[in-house]
Design a protein around this motif. Sequence first.
Motif: not given
Length: 308
Positions: A159-160, A244-251, A278-281, A291-295
């Motif tokens: 999804a990310a 989707l938030g930072k965590e999913r994109m960094c994965e 650099l994109r991850r950084n 992030p409260q909506f990222n269920a």
Amino acid sequence: MRRVFRHIAIDLSWFISWSIIAFTAHVALLWAAIPFSFILRAFTDFPALNQDEWSVIVALAQVALFWLILRVPGLIEFFNDIELGARQPSQRELLQIEPAFEYLQEIADAKAVKLPHIVWRVIDRRNYNACAFGRNRIALFQGALFDTKFRKRGLEELAALMAHEIGHLRHWDTVHTCITTALLWPFLLLVKLNNQVCNLPLIGLFFSFIVLPCNLIIMIATKATNLTSRMAEYRADEFAQKLLGKERMCEVFSSLCEERSGTDILAHYLNSHPPTELRRNNLLQRSDYRPQFNAPPASDLIDRFQKH
């Protein structure tokens, strides 16, 4: 302010590129019309036209072809499919794609973000990647579908990956490319003609004298947009982070691998994508978006995604 500057810089670079391409193609087509005007006048009753009249005719032909290419649904996308080797997904692949997009749609609805209608494609490569093209196409690489299928949070990762490409569609990055293609096609027809007559005496020399310098100018103009294409990648990353938030994109970035040709300053600035690290950084340094909506995805979506 930085975001506004980035939007302006991206759109301005495309506008400059289009202007150069359209003008150069017009000049080349206008000069190429000279031999045909002599032939028409020699064998027909075609009236003699001055340069301004020929310029209007050539401009109208360019506009007509430009309008036709952009108005016919799926025309550019059809040729993009052929060029990229993109195909329709199988039923099994759709059973993986649809739950991931449905999860993305649920989050987008919760955040009041409108997602475009998407035509899905698959490219048979082992890379963990995807690409957007045309007005509504997203092609997922087969390697990305295979890898995410066996990961614990593979549905969210896929999804990310989709969200980044949707960011390109929402910001019209792929439409910009379609416009460039539509402006180029009349000149490309002239290039094809030049390849056929280049061996003819005088006429071939005349065509090459016109086509080759114009081709060089157009090639530079098309590459000029690479100076801001990295901004477009960061913009699409930030749109995906918004969903989707930072965590999913960094994965996703942790799974991407790349091979960059060249290490000099020219290779760095003319590369269409910034380095993945650099994109991850960049995302790590930004605050996350609501992030409260990222269920997490519902269990039925995970079952549909993994058990097919």
